[in-house]
Design an enzyme around this catalytic site. Structure first.
Site, PDB file in Angstrom:
ATOM      1  N   GLU A 121       0.095   3.749   1.782  1.00 24.37           N
ATOM      2  CA  GLU A 121       0.131   4.088   3.157  1.00 24.37           C
ATOM      3  C   GLU A 121       1.631   3.977   3.641  1.00 24.37           C
ATOM      4  O   GLU A 121       2.128   4.402   4.697  1.00 24.37           O
ATOM      5  CB  GLU A 121      -0.893   3.247   3.721  1.00 24.37           C
ATOM      6  CG  GLU A 121      -2.389   3.899   3.657  1.00 24.37           C
ATOM      7  CD  GLU A 121      -2.379   5.241   4.388  1.00 24.37           C
ATOM      8  OE1 GLU A 121      -2.364   5.358   5.510  1.00 24.37           O
ATOM      9  OE2 GLU A 121      -2.591   6.182   3.713  1.00 24.37           O
ATOM     10  N   TYR A 150      -1.847   0.022  10.738  1.00 24.93           N
ATOM     11  CA  TYR A 150      -1.885  -0.441   9.526  1.00 24.93           C
ATOM     12  C   TYR A 150      -0.951  -0.384   8.510  1.00 24.93           C
ATOM     13  O   TYR A 150      -0.359  -1.369   7.959  1.00 24.93           O
ATOM     14  CB  TYR A 150      -3.194   0.160   8.938  1.00 24.93           C
ATOM     15  CG  TYR A 150      -3.476  -0.171   7.257  1.00 24.93           C
ATOM     16  CD1 TYR A 150      -4.146  -1.456   6.888  1.00 24.93           C
ATOM     17  CD2 TYR A 150      -2.805   0.655   6.125  1.00 24.93           C
ATOM     18  CE1 TYR A 150      -3.960  -1.853   5.642  1.00 24.93           C
ATOM     19  CE2 TYR A 150      -2.958   0.296   5.116  1.00 24.93           C
ATOM     20  CZ  TYR A 150      -3.764  -0.992   4.765  1.00 24.93           C
ATOM     21  OH  TYR A 150      -3.832  -1.050   3.347  1.00 24.93           O
ATOM     22  N   SER A 162       0.867  -1.307  -0.010  1.00 25.73           N
ATOM     23  CA  SER A 162       0.063   0.088   0.001  1.00 25.73           C
ATOM     24  C   SER A 162       0.808   1.462   0.048  1.00 25.73           C
ATOM     25  O   SER A 162       2.038   1.493   0.659  1.00 25.73           O
ATOM     26  CB  SER A 162      -0.972  -0.080   1.315  1.00 25.73           C
ATOM     27  OG  SER A 162      -1.241   1.362   1.448  1.00 25.73           O
TER      28      SER A 162
HETATM   29  P1  NDP Z   1     -11.554  -4.650   1.623  1.00 21.80           P
HETATM   30  O1  NDP Z   1     -11.478  -4.109   2.901  1.00 21.80           O
HETATM   31  O2  NDP Z   1     -12.737  -4.457   0.742  1.00 21.80           O
HETATM   32  O3  NDP Z   1     -11.356  -6.228   1.824  1.00 21.80           O
HETATM   33  C1  NDP Z   1     -10.753  -7.065   2.664  1.00 21.80           C
HETATM   34  C2  NDP Z   1     -10.809  -8.470   2.630  1.00 21.80           C
HETATM   35  O4  NDP Z   1     -10.124  -9.023   3.463  1.00 21.80           O
HETATM   36  C3  NDP Z   1     -12.224  -8.878   2.638  1.00 21.80           C
HETATM   37  O5  NDP Z   1     -12.588  -9.886   1.785  1.00 21.80           O
HETATM   38  C4  NDP Z   1     -12.202  -9.465   4.273  1.00 21.80           C
HETATM   39  O6  NDP Z   1     -13.045 -10.478   4.315  1.00 21.80           O
HETATM   40  C5  NDP Z   1     -10.942 -10.141   4.332  1.00 21.80           C
HETATM   41  N1  NDP Z   1     -10.234 -10.524   5.439  1.00 21.80           N
HETATM   42  C6  NDP Z   1     -10.396  -9.595   6.423  1.00 21.80           C
HETATM   43  N2  NDP Z   1      -9.657 -10.261   7.689  1.00 21.80           N
HETATM   44  C7  NDP Z   1      -9.468 -11.524   7.391  1.00 21.80           C
HETATM   45  C8  NDP Z   1      -9.287 -12.936   7.957  1.00 21.80           C
HETATM   46  N3  NDP Z   1      -8.880 -12.648   8.883  1.00 21.80           N
HETATM   47  N4  NDP Z   1      -9.243 -13.859   7.420  1.00 21.80           N
HETATM   48  C9  NDP Z   1      -9.571 -13.986   6.000  1.00 21.80           C
HETATM   49  N5  NDP Z   1     -10.006 -12.924   5.283  1.00 21.80           N
HETATM   50  C10 NDP Z   1      -9.899 -11.730   5.920  1.00 21.80           C
HETATM   51  O7  NDP Z   1     -10.242  -4.383   0.959  1.00 21.80           O
HETATM   52  P2  NDP Z   1      -9.764  -3.816  -0.480  1.00 21.80           P
HETATM   53  O8  NDP Z   1     -10.361  -4.774  -1.424  1.00 21.80           O
HETATM   54  O9  NDP Z   1      -9.891  -2.408  -0.804  1.00 21.80           O
HETATM   55  O10 NDP Z   1      -8.281  -3.945  -0.495  1.00 21.80           O
HETATM   56  C11 NDP Z   1      -7.553  -5.404  -0.542  1.00 21.80           C
HETATM   57  C12 NDP Z   1      -6.202  -5.288  -0.063  1.00 21.80           C
HETATM   58  O11 NDP Z   1      -5.382  -4.353  -0.489  1.00 21.80           O
HETATM   59  C13 NDP Z   1      -6.199  -5.161   1.244  1.00 21.80           C
HETATM   60  O12 NDP Z   1      -5.274  -5.786   1.657  1.00 21.80           O
HETATM   61  C14 NDP Z   1      -5.837  -3.643   1.557  1.00 21.80           C
HETATM   62  O13 NDP Z   1      -5.109  -3.477   2.508  1.00 21.80           O
HETATM   63  C15 NDP Z   1      -4.959  -3.584   0.064  1.00 21.80           C
HETATM   64  N6  NDP Z   1      -4.970  -2.172  -0.358  1.00 21.80           N
HETATM   65  C16 NDP Z   1      -6.075  -1.468  -0.675  1.00 21.80           C
HETATM   66  C17 NDP Z   1      -6.026  -0.471  -1.503  1.00 21.80           C
HETATM   67  C18 NDP Z   1      -7.401   0.454  -1.934  1.00 21.80           C
HETATM   68  O14 NDP Z   1      -7.216   1.561  -2.211  1.00 21.80           O
HETATM   69  N7  NDP Z   1      -8.497  -0.421  -1.959  1.00 21.80           N
HETATM   70  C19 NDP Z   1      -4.641   0.402  -1.787  1.00 21.80           C
HETATM   71  C20 NDP Z   1      -3.653  -0.404  -1.230  1.00 21.80           C
HETATM   72  C21 NDP Z   1      -3.880  -1.625  -0.692  1.00 21.80           C
HETATM   73  P3  NDP Z   1     -14.755  -9.971   4.884  1.00 21.80           P
HETATM   74  O15 NDP Z   1     -15.616  -9.672   3.642  1.00 21.80           O
HETATM   75  O16 NDP Z   1     -15.129 -11.288   5.658  1.00 21.80           O
HETATM   76  O17 NDP Z   1     -14.814  -9.039   5.978  1.00 21.80           O
HETATM   77  P1  GDR Z   2      -7.000   5.692   3.191  1.00 20.97           P
HETATM   78  O1  GDR Z   2      -8.395   5.930   2.830  1.00 20.97           O
HETATM   79  O2  GDR Z   2      -6.887   6.068   4.766  1.00 20.97           O
HETATM   80  O3  GDR Z   2      -6.012   6.300   2.335  1.00 20.97           O
HETATM   81  O4  GDR Z   2      -6.686   4.113   3.230  1.00 20.97           O
HETATM   82  P2  GDR Z   2      -9.797   6.535   3.411  1.00 20.97           P
HETATM   83  O5  GDR Z   2     -10.820   6.705   2.489  1.00 20.97           O
HETATM   84  O6  GDR Z   2     -10.420   5.813   4.741  1.00 20.97           O
HETATM   85  O7  GDR Z   2      -9.104   7.887   3.805  1.00 20.97           O
HETATM   86  C1  GDR Z   2      -8.696   8.970   2.923  1.00 20.97           C
HETATM   87  C2  GDR Z   2      -8.330  10.290   3.579  1.00 20.97           C
HETATM   88  O8  GDR Z   2      -9.616  10.822   3.715  1.00 20.97           O
HETATM   89  C3  GDR Z   2      -9.488  11.479   5.025  1.00 20.97           C
HETATM   90  N1  GDR Z   2     -10.978  11.424   5.472  1.00 20.97           N
HETATM   91  C4  GDR Z   2     -11.717  10.626   5.781  1.00 20.97           C
HETATM   92  N2  GDR Z   2     -11.809   9.339   6.007  1.00 20.97           N
HETATM   93  C5  GDR Z   2     -12.646   8.436   6.175  1.00 20.97           C
HETATM   94  N3  GDR Z   2     -12.595   7.238   6.055  1.00 20.97           N
HETATM   95  N4  GDR Z   2     -13.878   8.986   6.775  1.00 20.97           N
HETATM   96  C6  GDR Z   2     -14.256  10.286   7.035  1.00 20.97           C
HETATM   97  O9  GDR Z   2     -15.022  10.695   7.188  1.00 20.97           O
HETATM   98  C7  GDR Z   2     -13.013  11.300   6.209  1.00 20.97           C
HETATM   99  N5  GDR Z   2     -12.814  12.534   6.269  1.00 20.97           N
HETATM  100  C8  GDR Z   2     -11.639  12.655   5.723  1.00 20.97           C
HETATM  101  C9  GDR Z   2      -8.606  10.465   5.767  1.00 20.97           C
HETATM  102  O10 GDR Z   2      -8.140  11.184   7.219  1.00 20.97           O
HETATM  103  C10 GDR Z   2      -7.568  10.197   4.835  1.00 20.97           C
HETATM  104  O11 GDR Z   2      -6.673  11.115   4.902  1.00 20.97           O
HETATM  105  C11 GDR Z   2      -7.382   3.361   1.970  1.00 20.97           C
HETATM  106  C12 GDR Z   2      -7.345   1.724   2.508  1.00 20.97           C
HETATM  107  O12 GDR Z   2      -8.053   1.365   1.291  1.00 20.97           O
HETATM  108  C13 GDR Z   2      -6.031   1.289   2.591  1.00 20.97           C
HETATM  109  O13 GDR Z   2      -6.461  -0.300   3.098  1.00 20.97           O
HETATM  110  C14 GDR Z   2      -5.262   1.501   1.479  1.00 20.97           C
HETATM  111  O14 GDR Z   2      -3.889   0.787   1.921  1.00 20.97           O
HETATM  112  C15 GDR Z   2      -5.069   2.924   1.105  1.00 20.97           C
HETATM  113  O15 GDR Z   2      -6.206   3.192   1.005  1.00 20.97           O
HETATM  114  C16 GDR Z   2      -4.088   3.296   0.109  1.00 20.97           C
END
Ligand code: NDP
Ligand code: GDR
Length: 326
Positions: A129, A151, A127
């Site tokens: 992050e 995280y 990520s």
């Molecule tokens: P989601 O939160 O939508 O999905 C997370 C998944 O992980 C769900 O299927 C969840 O299952 C599963 N999970 C959580 N805990 C466990 C566990 N203990 N055992 C098995 N499965 C588990 O994430 P995204 O699809 O957005 O992201 C996918 C991956 O990419 C994550 O690792 C995230 O951190 C990473 N990532 C995401 C980014 C983004 O912008 N979306 C950017 C960079 C990295 P359940 O449905 O049961 O909760």
């Molecule tokens: P992020 O996503 O932390 O970048 O992680 P999120 O959308 O939660 O926050 C992005 C930014 O928005 C600001 N923010 C708020 N965020 C949330 N959730 N709710 C609010 O009301 C709000 N107001 C402002 C946050 O402070 C932050 O700066 C996501 C996840 O998908 C991670 O798993 C992944 O690794 C990173 O993106 C890349």
């Protein structure tokens, strides 16, 4: 027919990746953790119309014995480790769980692959992050990391373990350093989806305001559908490696509000207010990715603009709320 195993298949990326791989002719298997609310399991896969085309296996990333059995049974050619406690804000409330699932969970998968299917290609969902308090204006694969949340620290551990398994055991293990990517299937707690859902509610008269946190934060947002293609492309390379995946454009939360509310013909400033409840103990102020390496080596580039994605998300949330009203 190649076989893929996806952890996190019920999440946003897992669902899009499953759809993408099915279209490529893969047999797709996924890890599914049990829930007492069985009726909502697989909701995203159902939304994409692929739930009945994937094979789901009961298991949790924390249960190495289950993981070992599943890898043995599936004999995957490719493993995508997407499962994580992925909500940054929650990681301060649940630092140990986040460290276990997001950090050690990746090592469970690496171990399972090393022991049972060492020839399988492995993808780790790293990520942006991990860049946290940024050390360079534009972040690429050589930019030093500075994680700012439990995280991000857990992801950094999983990232370096992936690199270590590649170097120690000659595994085909790649790490995708993906910047934020969104879609209509984004979890409702993440800011873009919270905003598009808020726009839909306000537009339909179901709410009058939307409460957010730090509006000044800036993110490099792409579409999840485009980003899962990059995951796959990484595993098709002869040599495993790490890649930044990003759009190269950064936009503030405030500007995303203007785009999303604007799409529905609403003035965001009339409806958005802020609350300390959504602020973070340590913030990532700005992220901006340089995906030049992915463009050159994978031939990857994003296809969806932020405006088109925001419009798609608002329309999907309007449709959901209209359907619920009927
Ligand atoms: P989601 O939160 O939508 O999905 C997370 C998944 O992980 C769900 O299927 C969840 O299952 C599963 N999970 C959580 N805990 C466990 C566990 N203990 N055992 C098995 N499965 C588990 O994430 P995204 O699809 O957005 O992201 C996918 C991956 O990419 C994550 O690792 C995230 O951190 C990473 N990532 C995401 C980014 C983004 O912008 N979306 C950017 C960079 C990295 P359940 O449905 O049961 O909760
Ligand atoms: P992020 O996503 O932390 O970048 O992680 P999120 O959308 O939660 O926050 C992005 C930014 O928005 C600001 N923010 C708020 N965020 C949330 N959730 N709710 C609010 O009301 C709000 N107001 C402002 C946050 O402070 C932050 O700066 C996501 C996840 O998908 C991670 O798993 C992944 O690794 C990173 O993106 C890349």
């Amino acid at each position: 027919m190649p076989t893929a195993l996806i952890t996190g298949i019920t999440g946003q990326d897992g669902a899009y990746l499953a759809q993408f791989l099915l279209e490529k002719g893969y047999a797709v298997h996924g890890l599914l953790r049990r829930s007492a609310s069985a009726e909502v399991i697989g909701e995203r896969l159902r939304w994409l119309g692929v739930l009945d085309r994937v094979v789901l296996h009961d298991g949790d990333l924390m249960d190495l014995s289950a993981i070992l059995r599943i890898v043995e049974k599936v004999q995957p050619d490719e493993v995508y480790n997407l499962a994580a406690q992925s909500f940054v804000h929650a990681s301060w409330q649940q630092p140990l769980l986040t460290g276990s699932v997001t950090g050690l969970g990746a090592v469970n998968m690496l171990e399972a692959v090393r022991l049972i299917a060492p020839k399988a290609r492995f993808y780790q969902a790293s990520s942006s992050e991990m860049f946290g308090k940024i050390q360079e204006q534009k972040q690429n694969e050589r930019t030093p990391f500075y994680p700012r949340s439990p995280y991000a620290a857990a992801k950094l551990y999983a990232h370096w373990m992936t690199v270590n398994y590649r170097e120690s055991f000659a595994m085909h293990a790649s790490s995708g350093i993906l910047f934020n990517h969104e879609s209509p299937l984004r979890g409702i707690e993440f800011v873009t989806r919270k905003i598009t859902d808020g726009v839909a509610r306000i537009k339909l008269g179901l709410a009058s305001e939307l409460v957010l946190g730090n509006l000044a934060a800036q993110r490099d947002w792409g579409h999840a559908r485009d980003y899962v293609a990059a995951m796959w492309a990484m595993l098709q390379q002869d040599v495993p490696d790490d890649y930044v995946i990003a759009t190269g454009r950064t936009v503030s939360i405030r500007d995303f509000c203007a785009i999303a509310f604007g799409h529905a013909g609403l003035d965001w400033q009339a409806h958005v207010r802020t609350s300390a409840a959504f602020m973070r103990p340590a913030e990532v102020d700005i992220l901006l990715g340089d995906a030049g390496k992915a463009r050159r080596k994978l031939g990857w580039q994003p296809a969806t603009t932020l405006e088109a994605m925001a419009a798609e998300m608002v329309e999907a949330d309007l449709a959901r709320h209209r359907a619920a009203q009927r």
